[in-house]
Write a protein that holds these residues in place. Sequence first.
Motif, PDB file in Angstrom:
ATOM      1  N   VAL A   1       0.843  -1.202   0.000  1.00 41.97           N
ATOM      2  CA  VAL A   1       0.000   0.000   0.000  1.00 41.97           C
ATOM      3  C   VAL A   1       0.879   1.255   0.000  1.00 41.97           C
ATOM      4  N   ILE A   2       1.987   1.212   0.730  1.00 44.98           N
ATOM      5  CA  ILE A   2       2.930   2.333   0.691  1.00 44.98           C
ATOM      6  C   ILE A   2       3.444   2.522  -0.735  1.00 44.98           C
ATOM      7  N   ALA A   3       3.827   1.428  -1.387  1.00 43.90           N
ATOM      8  CA  ALA A   3       4.335   1.519  -2.762  1.00 43.90           C
ATOM      9  C   ALA A   3       3.274   2.078  -3.702  1.00 43.90           C
ATOM     10  N   GLY A   4       2.056   1.572  -3.601  1.00 39.79           N
ATOM     11  CA  GLY A   4       0.989   2.060  -4.465  1.00 39.79           C
ATOM     12  C   GLY A   4       0.688   3.528  -4.241  1.00 39.79           C
ATOM     13  N   SER A   5       0.750   3.967  -2.992  1.00 36.96           N
ATOM     14  CA  SER A   5       0.488   5.373  -2.668  1.00 36.96           C
ATOM     15  C   SER A   5       1.597   6.277  -3.185  1.00 36.96           C
ATOM     16  N   LEU A   6       2.846   5.846  -3.042  1.00 32.29           N
ATOM     17  CA  LEU A   6       3.966   6.658  -3.512  1.00 32.29           C
ATOM     18  C   LEU A   6       3.984   6.758  -5.041  1.00 32.29           C
ATOM     19  N   VAL A   7       3.560   5.708  -5.719  1.00 35.17           N
ATOM     20  CA  VAL A   7       3.470   5.784  -7.184  1.00 35.17           C
ATOM     21  C   VAL A   7       2.406   6.801  -7.598  1.00 35.17           C
ATOM     22  N   GLU A   8       1.315   6.900  -6.850  1.00 40.13           N
ATOM     23  CA  GLU A   8       0.309   7.924  -7.140  1.00 40.13           C
ATOM     24  C   GLU A   8       0.924   9.322  -7.102  1.00 40.13           C
ATOM     25  N   ILE A   9       1.799   9.552  -6.136  1.00 34.87           N
ATOM     26  CA  ILE A   9       2.484  10.845  -6.045  1.00 34.87           C
ATOM     27  C   ILE A   9       3.491  10.991  -7.180  1.00 34.87           C
ATOM     28  N   GLY A  10       4.230   9.931  -7.460  1.00 33.35           N
ATOM     29  CA  GLY A  10       5.250   9.986  -8.496  1.00 33.35           C
ATOM     30  C   GLY A  10       4.702  10.260  -9.881  1.00 33.35           C
ATOM     31  N   ARG A  11       3.488   9.802 -10.146  1.00 39.07           N
ATOM     32  CA  ARG A  11       2.912  10.033 -11.477  1.00 39.07           C
ATOM     33  C   ARG A  11       2.057  11.304 -11.530  1.00 39.07           C
ATOM     34  N   GLY A  12       2.024  12.042 -10.416  1.00 38.72           N
ATOM     35  CA  GLY A  12       1.349  13.335 -10.394  1.00 38.72           C
ATOM     36  C   GLY A  12      -0.130  13.289 -10.098  1.00 38.72           C
ATOM     37  N   ALA A  13      -0.657  12.119  -9.732  1.00 36.05           N
ATOM     38  CA  ALA A  13      -2.080  12.015  -9.431  1.00 36.05           C
ATOM     39  C   ALA A  13      -2.422  12.601  -8.064  1.00 36.05           C
ATOM     40  N   ARG A  14      -1.425  12.664  -7.174  1.00 37.16           N
ATOM     41  CA  ARG A  14      -1.603  13.230  -5.832  1.00 37.16           C
ATOM     42  C   ARG A  14      -0.421  14.135  -5.515  1.00 37.16           C
ATOM     43  N   ASP A  15      -0.652  15.126  -4.649  1.00 40.13           N
ATOM     44  CA  ASP A  15       0.466  15.986  -4.270  1.00 40.13           C
ATOM     45  C   ASP A  15       1.214  15.375  -3.089  1.00 40.13           C
ATOM     46  N   GLU A  16       2.366  15.946  -2.784  1.00 39.98           N
ATOM     47  CA  GLU A  16       3.235  15.360  -1.763  1.00 39.98           C
ATOM     48  C   GLU A  16       2.603  15.361  -0.377  1.00 39.98           C
ATOM     49  N   GLY A  17       1.819  16.384  -0.063  1.00 45.32           N
ATOM     50  CA  GLY A  17       1.208  16.471   1.259  1.00 45.32           C
ATOM     51  C   GLY A  17       0.107  15.465   1.503  1.00 45.32           C
ATOM     52  N   TRP A  18      -0.405  14.876   0.429  1.00 47.68           N
ATOM     53  CA  TRP A  18      -1.513  13.915   0.557  1.00 47.68           C
ATOM     54  C   TRP A  18      -1.132  12.701   1.395  1.00 47.68           C
ATOM     55  N   LEU A  19       0.125  12.269   1.331  1.00 45.55           N
ATOM     56  CA  LEU A  19       0.518  11.061   2.052  1.00 45.55           C
ATOM     57  C   LEU A  19       0.365  11.248   3.559  1.00 45.55           C
ATOM     58  N   GLY A  20       0.774  12.410   4.068  1.00 49.18           N
ATOM     59  CA  GLY A  20       0.601  12.692   5.488  1.00 49.18           C
ATOM     60  C   GLY A  20      -0.861  12.749   5.880  1.00 49.18           C
ATOM     61  N   GLU A  21      -1.696  13.283   4.993  1.00 48.21           N
ATOM     62  CA  GLU A  21      -3.134  13.330   5.253  1.00 48.21           C
ATOM     63  C   GLU A  21      -3.721  11.920   5.308  1.00 48.21           C
ATOM     64  N   ALA A  22      -3.271  11.060   4.396  1.00 48.79           N
ATOM     65  CA  ALA A  22      -3.747   9.670   4.392  1.00 48.79           C
ATOM     66  C   ALA A  22      -3.335   8.960   5.676  1.00 48.79           C
ATOM     67  N   LEU A  23      -2.126   9.209   6.126  1.00 48.68           N
ATOM     68  CA  LEU A  23      -1.631   8.603   7.361  1.00 48.68           C
ATOM     69  C   LEU A  23      -2.493   9.032   8.547  1.00 48.68           C
ATOM     70  N   ALA A  24      -2.804  10.321   8.610  1.00 48.28           N
ATOM     71  CA  ALA A  24      -3.586  10.856   9.729  1.00 48.28           C
ATOM     72  C   ALA A  24      -5.032  10.378   9.712  1.00 48.28           C
ATOM     73  N   ALA A  25      -5.550  10.019   8.538  1.00 53.07           N
ATOM     74  CA  ALA A  25      -6.960   9.633   8.420  1.00 53.07           C
ATOM     75  C   ALA A  25      -7.266   8.308   9.114  1.00 53.07           C
ATOM     76  N   ARG A  26      -6.291   7.421   9.225  1.00 57.63           N
ATOM     77  CA  ARG A  26      -6.480   6.102   9.839  1.00 57.63           C
ATOM     78  C   ARG A  26      -7.655   5.358   9.185  1.00 57.63           C
ATOM     79  N   ASP A  27      -7.691   5.430   7.850  1.00 58.97           N
ATOM     80  CA  ASP A  27      -8.786   4.840   7.071  1.00 58.97           C
ATOM     81  C   ASP A  27      -8.183   4.312   5.771  1.00 58.97           C
ATOM     82  N   ARG A  28      -8.352   3.018   5.512  1.00 53.47           N
ATOM     83  CA  ARG A  28      -7.752   2.422   4.312  1.00 53.47           C
ATOM     84  C   ARG A  28      -8.168   3.151   3.043  1.00 53.47           C
ATOM     85  N   ALA A  29      -9.384   3.662   2.988  1.00 49.14           N
ATOM     86  CA  ALA A  29      -9.866   4.337   1.785  1.00 49.14           C
ATOM     87  C   ALA A  29      -9.110   5.632   1.504  1.00 49.14           C
TER      88      ALA A  29
END
Length: 256
Positions: A204-232
């Motif tokens: 899941v970490i790899a899949g999330s980082l690829v989303e950032i690498g291909r420009g689908a998400r910004d860099e700050g999104w990963l921290g937001e996902a971590l804080a959400a405590r929700d797989r979605a």
Amino acid sequence: MTVTALTVAYDGAPFAGFARQSEQRTVQGTLEDALRTVLRREVETVGAGRTDAGVHALGQVVSFESAPGDPDAAALARSLNALCAPHVAVREVRAAREGFSARFDAEAREYRYRIAAGAVPPVLLAPYAWHVARDLDAPAVRRAAAALVGEHDFRSFCVADSAEGKNTVRTLTAVELYPAEDLGEPHLVLRVVGTAFLHSMVRVIAGSLVEIGRGARDEGWLGEALAARDRAAAGPTAPAHGLTLWDVAYPGECWV
């Protein structure tokens, strides 16, 4: 009674994961069948990591209780390799102290995930690397990955059902992305080191980082996902075949 520890490599493609399952071919089941043949007794093993179906290993550690009359390390490795080839190999046999557990005595586990990014797909590395058909912004991935280092609740980065009622706090000591080349084919390696991992956490970490690498998400999104405590809130689960359990570390006093 001392314990024997095997360092095991395997190609995960033919197996339904590491852990034994009835009526399924697994790495643990293959090893225990071979040990039963060689040692002429029932053997129950413990693995350092329960890798999923299709996940590979170079440094899985498997322990079991020794018994008087067991073959020496070299003979045991030869016999097991003759029975387990070509998809499983015992790379090392060590004697461990009484009570040693490959799972509970581990102090660090290292996983590496291969990503072949770009228009040209890998050929020789295809069974061991996820092909992402575009270039990735590696600096952005590295900056975003820094948010994952340290102690965090990784509930967003594991299989949702597996987290129910469980402590999902884990500590990562390294999340690194670097270029590599194997068999003449360039790719990126995501190296993740931590004390312990949740189900599918590295994927899941790899899949999330690829989303950032291909420009689908910004860099700050990963921290937001971590804080959400929700797989979605996190990204997709990367394919199993790109992941390898690379190494497991133990305190020196484990060995005799």
